[in-house]
Enzyme design. Structure first.
Site, PDB file in Angstrom:
ATOM      1  N   GLU A 124      -0.623  -1.744   5.309  1.00  0.00           N
ATOM      2  CA  GLU A 124       0.362  -1.679   6.401  1.00  0.00           C
ATOM      3  C   GLU A 124       0.264  -0.317   7.069  1.00  0.00           C
ATOM      4  O   GLU A 124       0.304  -0.212   8.295  1.00  0.00           O
ATOM      5  CB  GLU A 124       1.777  -1.919   5.855  1.00  0.00           C
TER       6      GLU A 124
ATOM      7  N   ASP B 217       0.802  -1.233   0.000  1.00  0.00           N
ATOM      8  CA  ASP B 217       0.000   0.000   0.000  1.00  0.00           C
ATOM      9  C   ASP B 217       0.833   1.280   0.000  1.00  0.00           C
ATOM     10  O   ASP B 217       1.981   1.300   0.419  1.00  0.00           O
ATOM     11  CB  ASP B 217      -0.953   0.016   1.206  1.00  0.00           C
TER      12      ASP B 217
HETATM   13 ZN   LIG Z   1       5.196   4.031   6.107  1.00  0.00          ZN
HETATM   14 ZN   LIG Z   2       6.591   1.305   5.270  1.00  0.00          ZN
END
Ligand SMILES: [Zn+2]
Ligand SMILES: [Zn+2]
Length: 393
Positions: free
Chosen positions: A139, A82
């Site tokens: 994440e 991401d």
């Molecule tokens: Zn980051």
């Molecule tokens: Zn990262």
């Protein structure tokens, strides 16, 4: 380039191909858990190289499985996919084409590294056991790893150990950090809401004013780090927001604050939470107010396991020269990483690869001028290949 061409040729694609893939991902960033195109591209490539691909594991997460030989050993390697909700200020050809979205943390590079390793491992098959390649969304929202775990990832794709890497600007290319024990911080969001009794500013005797309570709490909270924790216990406690009242002559009913708490061990976090609870209870009694305290853990501390850290270090040592394989971070990092959730489920290690120094490749992640250093693709892929061949020997 034409992605489809990748799996119609029997030769392993060269590194330039993966540099190109990295730049394509960089130019078309996807946010949070909403990574359908990146995931589809990854899945199609893995399938082309003979991986059994399982899509939609915890949203757009996917796992590519490759089996070889007769060993029951299993290994998990994770890459994040991401980007961040910010606008890129770089002008190069592969800069983000989507305003308000940017791969400013190098997850485009982490994905390309794991793909480059995947292609070569599928070609050489120098391992015995099951390799699970985990491609994770979200994440940055600290939700993607947990979503995949909650979807039964480790039951469906057993892993004796899990590993992940992150690029690190400010450290030269060709240097890596493989550190045992606490490595990244936990993150907790604390909300304190004080309820008193409002009234006219001229008649404080008829009110229970929450404002002095707020002020007292601000001071008391400073003593947690300075007086409760020992010098070797790492923590950051930052009050990021305080709210109370509207105009000068009304005593408000309520006051509130938001606090960010970061530590590097569960024990320290528990100590802070216990002290916060005691401080709040004490203030309720002292001031005659009601105080609600809510503590939400956004990610646990990331703690690398000793044994797996040593296995990784041994696996990587042929790739790094004298003094280039560091065993401690050059500087304590209080950032968070949701791979910590995977390390709570399975033993493993999360390590850092230097992204380079200087104005460009030394530029911090989450900065609008950051870019992942493509030189890391070959090196990073080499790391995953060595680990696979060593762990699944
Ligand atoms: Zn980051
Ligand atoms: Zn990262």
């Amino acid at each position: 380039m034409n992605m489809h061409a990748l799996h119609t040729t029997s030769a392993t694609p060269d590194i330039a191909t993966f540099v190109d893939i990295r730049r394509q991902i960089h130019a078309a960033p996807e946010l949070g858990g909403d990574t359908p195109h990146t995931a589809a591209m990854v899945a199609e490539m893995l399938e082309g190289w003979g991986y059994e691909v399982h899509r939609n594991v915890g949203g757009h997460g996917l796992v590519g499985v490759l089996r070889n030989g007769d060993s029951s050993r299993t290994l998990g390697i994770r890459a994040d996919m991401d980007a961040l909700p910010m606008s890129e200020k770089n002008q190069f050809a592969h800069a983000s084409r989507v305003p308000g979205r940017m791969h400013a943390c190098g997850h485009d590079g982490h994905t390309a590294i794991l793909l480059a390793a995947a292609a070569r491992i599928a070609q050489t098959r120098q391992f015995n056991g099951t390799l699970n390649l985990i491609f994770q969304p979200d994440e940055e929202g600290l939700a993607g790893a947990k979503a995949m775990i909650d979807d039964g990832m480790f039951e469906r794709f057993p892993c004796d150990a899990v590993f992940a890497l992150h690029n690190m600007p400010g450290i030269p290319v060709g240097t890596c950090v493989v550190q045992a024990g606490p490595t990244m911080a936990s993150s907790e969001r604390v909300k304190i809401n004080i309820t008193g009794k409002g009234g006219h500013g001229a008649m404080p005797e008829l009110t229970v004013d929450p404002v002095p309570v707020l002020a007292s709490l601000i001071n008391a909270i400073q003593t947690i780090k300075s007086r409760v924790l020992a010098v070797e216990e790492y923590a950051v406690i930052s009050i990021g927001s305080v709210q109370a009242g509207t105009v000068y002559n009304i005593i408000p009913d309520e006051a509130s604050m938001l606090i960010s708490v970061r530590t590097d061990t569960t024990e320290t976090q528990q100590k802070i939470n216990n002290r916060l609870t005691e401080i709040v209870k004490g203030h309720e009694q002292t001031f005659g107010v009601k105080i609600d305290l809510s503590m939400v853990q956004l990610a646990p501390a990331l703690v690398n396991h000793e044994r797996e850290t040593e296995i990784l270090r041994q696996s990587l040592s042929p790739l790094f020269g004298e003094g280039q394989l560091l065993s401690t971070m050059p500087k304590k990092v209080m950032g968070t990483e949701d791979f910590a959730y995977m390390l709570e489920e399975r033993p493993g290690c999360y390590f850092m690869l230097g992204n380079g120094t200087g104005e460009f490749h030394g530029c911090s992640v989450h900065n609008p001028h950051y870019d992942f250093n493509d030189e890391l693709i070959e090196l990073g892929a080499g790391c995953w290949i060595k680990l696979t061949e060593n762990f699944l020997a």
